[in-house]
Design an enzyme around this catalytic site. Structure first.
Site, PDB file in Angstrom:
ATOM      1  N   GLU A   1       7.842   4.606  -8.434  1.00 32.70           N
ATOM      2  CA  GLU A   1       6.966   3.429  -8.243  1.00 32.70           C
ATOM      3  C   GLU A   1       5.512   3.758  -8.579  1.00 32.70           C
ATOM      4  O   GLU A   1       4.589   3.346  -7.876  1.00 32.70           O
ATOM      5  CB  GLU A   1       7.045   2.938  -6.786  1.00 32.70           C
TER       6      GLU A   1
ATOM      7  N   GLU B   1      11.508   4.862   2.396  1.00 31.31           N
ATOM      8  CA  GLU B   1      10.399   5.142   3.311  1.00 31.31           C
ATOM      9  C   GLU B   1      10.851   5.482   4.736  1.00 31.31           C
ATOM     10  O   GLU B   1      10.420   4.841   5.699  1.00 31.31           O
ATOM     11  CB  GLU B   1       9.429   3.957   3.315  1.00 31.31           C
TER      12      GLU B   1
HETATM   13  C1  XIL Z   1       6.219  -4.426  -2.617  1.00 35.38           C
HETATM   14  C2  XIL Z   1       6.399  -5.501  -3.681  1.00 35.38           C
HETATM   15  O1  XIL Z   1       5.794  -5.085  -4.857  1.00 35.38           O
HETATM   16  C3  XIL Z   1       5.846  -6.801  -3.218  1.00 35.38           C
HETATM   17  O2  XIL Z   1       6.161  -7.810  -4.160  1.00 35.38           O
HETATM   18  C4  XIL Z   1       6.432  -7.133  -1.865  1.00 35.38           C
HETATM   19  O3  XIL Z   1       5.894  -8.326  -1.400  1.00 35.38           O
HETATM   20  C5  XIL Z   1       6.148  -6.016  -0.873  1.00 35.38           C
HETATM   21  O4  XIL Z   1       6.710  -4.834  -1.375  1.00 35.38           O
HETATM   22  N1  XIL Z   1       6.965   0.528  -1.590  1.00 35.38           N
HETATM   23  C6  XIL Z   1       8.156  -0.055  -1.903  1.00 35.38           C
HETATM   24  C7  XIL Z   1       8.183  -1.389  -2.537  1.00 35.38           C
HETATM   25  O5  XIL Z   1       9.211   0.583  -1.759  1.00 35.38           O
HETATM   26  O6  XIL Z   1       9.322  -2.130  -2.170  1.00 35.38           O
HETATM   27  C8  XIL Z   1       6.936  -2.174  -2.240  1.00 35.38           C
HETATM   28  O7  XIL Z   1       6.958  -3.333  -3.034  1.00 35.38           O
HETATM   29  C9  XIL Z   1       5.711  -1.346  -2.508  1.00 35.38           C
HETATM   30  C10 XIL Z   1       5.695  -0.132  -1.650  1.00 35.38           C
END
Ligand code: XIL
Length: 365
Positions: A276, A161
């Site tokens: 994701e 990100e």
């Molecule tokens: C989220 C996780 O799912 C949670 O468990 C954590 O508390 C916060 O982060 N983009 C990403 C992930 O790259 O690392 C994030 O995951 C969701 C958004």
């Protein structure tokens, strides 16, 4: 541009895809619990999911679901700084080590998420100050973590990100301690370090909100593309781009914008990964069948545009079951119903989203 056939296949083509997939997956789901790979032989693109340690250890149904459906796993939070680095001089590898053992026992691969991110930073990192110290900490972290899994984690989300969209700023680099102390070159440094430690690992940049219709999304696509081109021009060992795919259900997918973006990435010689995927169903109507169909349709449009440009290296969802999803953290529904963003429902039954994913994983052309 998407071809006429690809466009016509839009979410309307979903029905046929679902019917075909439904039969295969229902059969597999009722198979013996250790029927690892029942769903895998025909896949040209592997399916993966992020996993959560607690249910992996304590809930047999969860474990069986991951074994049944996945060829790849990502520890959900096991490789972020916050988990790995409870204190400056302490590393905790419990979760990623266990996830790796699980993956290896089931002939799955594991991907690494993530080495440099503004998020999930433990509070002690606020003590870091100055360029030299930041550089030392980043290098030490990457050296310890990447070397531990050298040859085992074959794909790393090195920088997560990097593009800003906070404070009304869209398209600049996102603030983090790394940007603060090392400047934009923190990205180069992270990639070069990771490459030095494991030259055979595939190194990705991973980003969200690039797939929908709207000015903000278009700006983010452009910013990411510019960043990627600059990194390659500087000889940075960047090998691919991860599209997170946390799809904002309230917007349409920008078929052409996404297709062009992915085509550009491909023409730069980079791999494309869906890392994701989940669909934010906060603003969808409540009834389950309607909601599940809308979630599946959005994912269909997203994957259809990606596949029109390139066959991605993986389709990974952020979780596998609606029972365990990060979605309520930011996207709780006003009606109190649980979110349904993932391929399996909270009782591990496959939903239309699963059949969409399975269809694309098996797609031959
Ligand atoms: C989220 C996780 O799912 C949670 O468990 C954590 O508390 C916060 O982060 N983009 C990403 C992930 O790259 O690392 C994030 O995951 C969701 C958004």
């Amino acid at each position: 541009m998407l071809t006429r056939r690809q466009a016509m296949l839009g979410s309307a083509g979903l029905i046929g895809a679902l019917a075909g997939g439904a039969l295969r997956a229902t059969h597999a789901h009722t198979a013996a619990p250790n029927a690892t790979s029942m769903l895998r032989p025909n896949r040209r693109v592997p399916y993966g999911a992020c996993v959560n340690l607690d249910p992996l250890e304590k809930e047999p149904e969860y474990r069986v679901a991951v074994e049944t459906y996945c060829q790849q796993v990502t520890p959900e939070y096991g490789l972020v700084w916050d988990y790995l680095r409870p204190a400056r001089n302490q590393f905790n590898f419990d979760f990623p080590d266990k996830a790796l053992a699980f993956a290896e026992a089931n002939e799955m691969t594991m991907r690494g998420h993530t080495l440099a991110w503004y998020g999930a930073m433990p509070s002690w990192t606020k003590e870091i100050s100055g360029t030299a110290e930041a550089e030392r900490e980043l290098a030490n972290h990457i050296e310890r973590v990447v070397s531990r899994y050298r040859g085992k984690i074959k794909t790393w989300h090195v920088v997560n990100e990097p593009i800003d969209d906070t404070r009304g700023v869209v398209g600049a680099l996102r603030p983090s301690i790394w940007l603060q102390y090392l400047g934009p070159k923190y990205i180069d440094k992270a990639f070069r370090l990771a490459h030095q430690v494991d030259p055979s690992a595939e190194l990705l940049i991973n980003e969200y909100d690039i797939e929908c219709v709207g000015e903000g999304f278009a700006v983010r696509r452009q910013a990411l593309l510019t960043l990627v081109r600059d990194l390659l021009a500087r000889g940075v060992p960047l090998h691919g781009v991860g599209l997170q795919g946390h799809i904002q259900g309230k917007y349409q997918i920008d078929d052409d914008g996404l297709y062009k973006f992915v085509s550009e990435i491909r023409s730069l010689g980079l791999s494309v990964h869906v890392t994701e995927l989940d669909v934010i169903d906060k603003d969808f109507p409540g009834p389950t069948v309607v909601r599940d169909a809308l979630v599946a349709a959005r994912a269909y449009d997203f994957l259809n545009a990606v596949f029109a440009a390139v066959r991605p290296s993986v389709i990974a969802t952020w979780g596998i079951t609606d029972r365990y999803t990060w979605m309520p953290m930011w996207n709780k529904r006003a009606d109190g119903l649980i979110n349904r963003p993932l391929p399996l429902d909270e009782h591990y039954q496959p939903k239309p989203l699963w059949f969409v994913i399975d269809y694309f994983c098996q797609k031959t052309a």
